[in-house]
Design an enzyme around this catalytic site. Structure first.
Site, mmCIF file in Angstrom:
data_model
loop_
_atom_site.group_PDB
_atom_site.id
_atom_site.type_symbol
_atom_site.label_atom_id
_atom_site.label_comp_id
_atom_site.label_asym_id
_atom_site.label_seq_id
_atom_site.Cartn_x
_atom_site.Cartn_y
_atom_site.Cartn_z
ATOM 1 N N CYS A 114 2.092 -16.605 -6.828
ATOM 2 C CA CYS A 114 0.940 -16.262 -6.745
ATOM 3 C C CYS A 114 -0.124 -16.410 -8.079
ATOM 4 O O CYS A 114 -1.303 -16.359 -7.572
ATOM 5 C CB CYS A 114 0.923 -14.521 -6.483
ATOM 6 S SG CYS A 114 2.092 -14.080 -5.110
ATOM 7 N N HIS A 238 -5.736 -12.173 -8.082
ATOM 8 C CA HIS A 238 -4.970 -12.233 -6.732
ATOM 9 C C HIS A 238 -5.108 -10.952 -5.830
ATOM 10 O O HIS A 238 -4.783 -10.021 -6.333
ATOM 11 C CB HIS A 238 -3.610 -12.544 -7.289
ATOM 12 C CG HIS A 238 -2.683 -12.685 -6.268
ATOM 13 N ND1 HIS A 238 -2.635 -12.947 -5.144
ATOM 14 C CD2 HIS A 238 -1.258 -11.748 -6.204
ATOM 15 C CE1 HIS A 238 -1.594 -13.051 -4.354
ATOM 16 N NE2 HIS A 238 -0.757 -12.162 -4.807
ATOM 17 N N ASN A 268 -1.926 -10.631 1.398
ATOM 18 C CA ASN A 268 -1.600 -11.262 0.381
ATOM 19 C C ASN A 268 -1.057 -12.836 0.804
ATOM 20 O O ASN A 268 -0.059 -13.124 1.318
ATOM 21 C CB ASN A 268 -0.303 -10.769 -0.367
ATOM 22 C CG ASN A 268 0.199 -11.371 -1.735
ATOM 23 O OD1 ASN A 268 -0.044 -12.416 -1.875
ATOM 24 N ND2 ASN A 268 0.984 -10.759 -2.382
HETATM 25 N N1 ACO Z 1 5.658 1.142 6.772
HETATM 26 C C1 ACO Z 1 6.171 2.303 6.856
HETATM 27 N N2 ACO Z 1 6.917 2.792 5.799
HETATM 28 C C2 ACO Z 1 7.306 1.879 4.903
HETATM 29 C C3 ACO Z 1 6.882 0.449 5.072
HETATM 30 C C4 ACO Z 1 6.140 0.135 6.085
HETATM 31 N N3 ACO Z 1 5.628 -1.033 6.195
HETATM 32 N N4 ACO Z 1 7.340 -0.044 4.061
HETATM 33 C C5 ACO Z 1 7.963 0.814 3.001
HETATM 34 N N5 ACO Z 1 8.134 2.086 3.903
HETATM 35 C C6 ACO Z 1 8.613 3.287 3.556
HETATM 36 C C7 ACO Z 1 9.844 3.135 2.419
HETATM 37 O O1 ACO Z 1 10.997 2.812 3.128
HETATM 38 C C8 ACO Z 1 10.018 4.341 1.848
HETATM 39 O O2 ACO Z 1 10.713 5.150 2.648
HETATM 40 P P1 ACO Z 1 11.680 6.387 2.059
HETATM 41 O O3 ACO Z 1 10.869 7.257 1.171
HETATM 42 O O4 ACO Z 1 12.088 7.150 3.666
HETATM 43 O O5 ACO Z 1 12.712 5.673 1.465
HETATM 44 C C9 ACO Z 1 8.424 4.718 1.733
HETATM 45 O O6 ACO Z 1 7.809 4.008 2.891
HETATM 46 C C10 ACO Z 1 7.966 4.642 0.576
HETATM 47 O O7 ACO Z 1 8.194 3.486 0.006
HETATM 48 P P2 ACO Z 1 7.763 2.974 -1.654
HETATM 49 O O8 ACO Z 1 8.015 1.648 -2.145
HETATM 50 O O9 ACO Z 1 7.860 3.933 -2.462
HETATM 51 O O10 ACO Z 1 6.186 2.983 -1.010
HETATM 52 P P3 ACO Z 1 4.982 2.646 -2.206
HETATM 53 O O11 ACO Z 1 3.997 3.623 -2.256
HETATM 54 O O12 ACO Z 1 5.264 2.151 -3.643
HETATM 55 O O13 ACO Z 1 4.387 1.351 -1.591
HETATM 56 C C11 ACO Z 1 4.268 -1.006 -1.803
HETATM 57 C C12 ACO Z 1 4.925 0.302 -1.375
HETATM 58 C C13 ACO Z 1 3.011 -1.028 -0.881
HETATM 59 C C14 ACO Z 1 5.177 -2.133 -1.532
HETATM 60 C C15 ACO Z 1 3.800 -1.032 -3.471
HETATM 61 O O14 ACO Z 1 4.811 -0.685 -4.135
HETATM 62 C C16 ACO Z 1 3.223 -2.272 -3.852
HETATM 63 O O15 ACO Z 1 1.857 -2.603 -3.416
HETATM 64 N N6 ACO Z 1 3.654 -2.914 -4.751
HETATM 65 C C17 ACO Z 1 3.113 -4.326 -5.149
HETATM 66 C C18 ACO Z 1 3.642 -5.179 -4.300
HETATM 67 C C19 ACO Z 1 3.020 -6.318 -4.333
HETATM 68 O O16 ACO Z 1 1.714 -6.339 -4.615
HETATM 69 N N7 ACO Z 1 3.550 -7.744 -4.435
HETATM 70 C C20 ACO Z 1 2.767 -8.819 -4.623
HETATM 71 C C21 ACO Z 1 3.015 -9.410 -5.673
HETATM 72 S S1 ACO Z 1 4.178 -10.537 -5.716
HETATM 73 C C22 ACO Z 1 3.732 -11.848 -4.822
HETATM 74 O O17 ACO Z 1 2.494 -11.866 -4.632
HETATM 75 C C23 ACO Z 1 4.631 -12.689 -4.377
#
Ligand code: ACO
Length: 311
Positions: A114, A238, A268
């Site tokens: 990214c 990004h 993304n």
């Molecule tokens: N729909 C519903 N529930 C979901 C989903 C979904 N799509 N995805 C995960 N969950 C659930 C999980 O299973 C978890 O359930 P559990 O508590 O029963 O285990 C719950 O939601 C909470 O999951 P978390 O991982 O704690 O959620 P969080 O609030 O951290 O959000 C997210 C997750 C959106 C991925 C966040 O951590 C994030 O944005 N991180 C950055 C990722 C990113 O931006 N990457 C891009 C950079 S790398 C690149 O670009 C190649």
């Protein structure tokens, strides 16, 4: 200093939009979960006959038109991508052929996930400085859908396909600053190129990394340039997650309006997200000639990059 000035932009997207409700056909998710956790409302996924190079070529043609530059004036072409349809030839060589660029110029792909677009833009400047030349065509193009496991709700809702292209001019008096970083020990986003190795990600760890990398990069660019954020017209990060951008705004203590956001419509798109945003901003008149812009990319590697230029 010999800096890059942005003189043309273009973008290309696959035909089909998948809104958050459409993602419930693949995984157990909801519009409410995706919107509240990420700000994403829809993304484009490629279909039959659509390729990464096809998106790159369409975006590049528009960028050349927008810049008023003929293909034979381009002195190097770089494509930032992690999802080309072939490893050989590079996407840059396919673009080079389709656009009829000159044979005596460098053409290559840059892989920095990214952060790739900014790595590619800086590399283009280095090539122009080393070998002479004035105009660089730099493209970010991705078919993230090819890297995704559509049964993994942790990743498949977060990404989309698309391409953005920029024409840069190397000018002796143009402002220019860039910073780079890598944590090769943190392979917390990994996958590809084969379908059996879909992308996997430690989302919360990436989140913590991103909200540190953005303010650090912005502050490093300001320190090097002797400018303040008040003197910067736009910050284009990004486009991964609205909460990452909002947290960075709070850490930097700046008005949120300075940070451009369009991830609600594209999700993304990895290396394509920054040039896609620049094209929208120019098209809508938000980014005009002479404006000072900071861009920050971050992603798998982990890699990050910041750049300050004038449009
Ligand atoms: N729909 C519903 N529930 C979901 C989903 C979904 N799509 N995805 C995960 N969950 C659930 C999980 O299973 C978890 O359930 P559990 O508590 O029963 O285990 C719950 O939601 C909470 O999951 P978390 O991982 O704690 O959620 P969080 O609030 O951290 O959000 C997210 C997750 C959106 C991925 C966040 O951590 C994030 O944005 N991180 C950055 C990722 C990113 O931006 N990457 C891009 C950079 S790398 C690149 O670009 C190649």
């Amino acid at each position: 200093m010999n800096g890059l000035r942005l003189i043309g932009t273009g973008r290309a997207l696959p035909a089909k939009i998948y809104d958050n409700d459409a993602m419930t056909a693949f995984v157990d998710t909801s519009d409410e979960w995706i919107t509240s956790r990420t700000g994403i409302r829809q993304r484009y996924f490629s279909g039959e006959g659509e390729t990464t190079s096809g998106l790159a070529i369409e975006a590049a043609k528009k960028a050349l038109d927008n810049a008023g530059i003929a293909p034979e004036q381009i002195d190097c072409v770089l494509v930032a991508t992690s999802s080309g349809e072939t490893v050989m030839p590079s996407m840059a060589c396919i673009v080079h052929h389709a656009l009829g660029l000159r044979a005596d110029i460098p053409a290559m792909d840059v892989g920095a996930a990214c952060a790739g677009f900014l790595y590619a833009a800086d590399m283009a400047r280095a090539l122009l400085l080393a070998h002479g030349g004035h105009y660089a065509l730099v493209i970010g193009a991705e078919q993230m859908s090819k890297l995704l496991d559509m049964s993994d709700r942790n990743t498949c809702v977060l990404f989309g396909d698309g391409a953005g292209a920029c024409v840069f001019a190397l000018e002796p008096d143009a402002e220019y600053e860039s910073v780079f970083g890598v944590r090769g020990d943190m392979a917390i986003v990994a996958g590809g190129p084969r379908r059996e190795q879909p992308m996997a990600m430690e989302g919360q760890a990436v989140f913590r990394f991103a909200v540190t990398a953005i303010p650090q990069s912005v502050n490093a660019l300001l320190e090097r340039s002797g400018k303040t954020l008040e003197e910067v017209d736009w910050v284009v990060c990004h486009q991964a997650n609205q909460r990452i951008i909002d947290a960075s705004v709070r850490r930097l203590g700046v008005p949120a309006e300075k940070f451009y956001k369009n991830l609600d419509r594209y999700a993304n798109t990895s290396a394509a997200s920054i040039p896609l945003a620049l094209d929208e901003m120019r098209e809508s008149g938000k980014l005009t000639s002479g404006m000072r812009v900071i861009m920050v990319g971050f992603g798998a590697g982990l890699t990050w990059a910041g750049m300050m230029i004038r449009a």
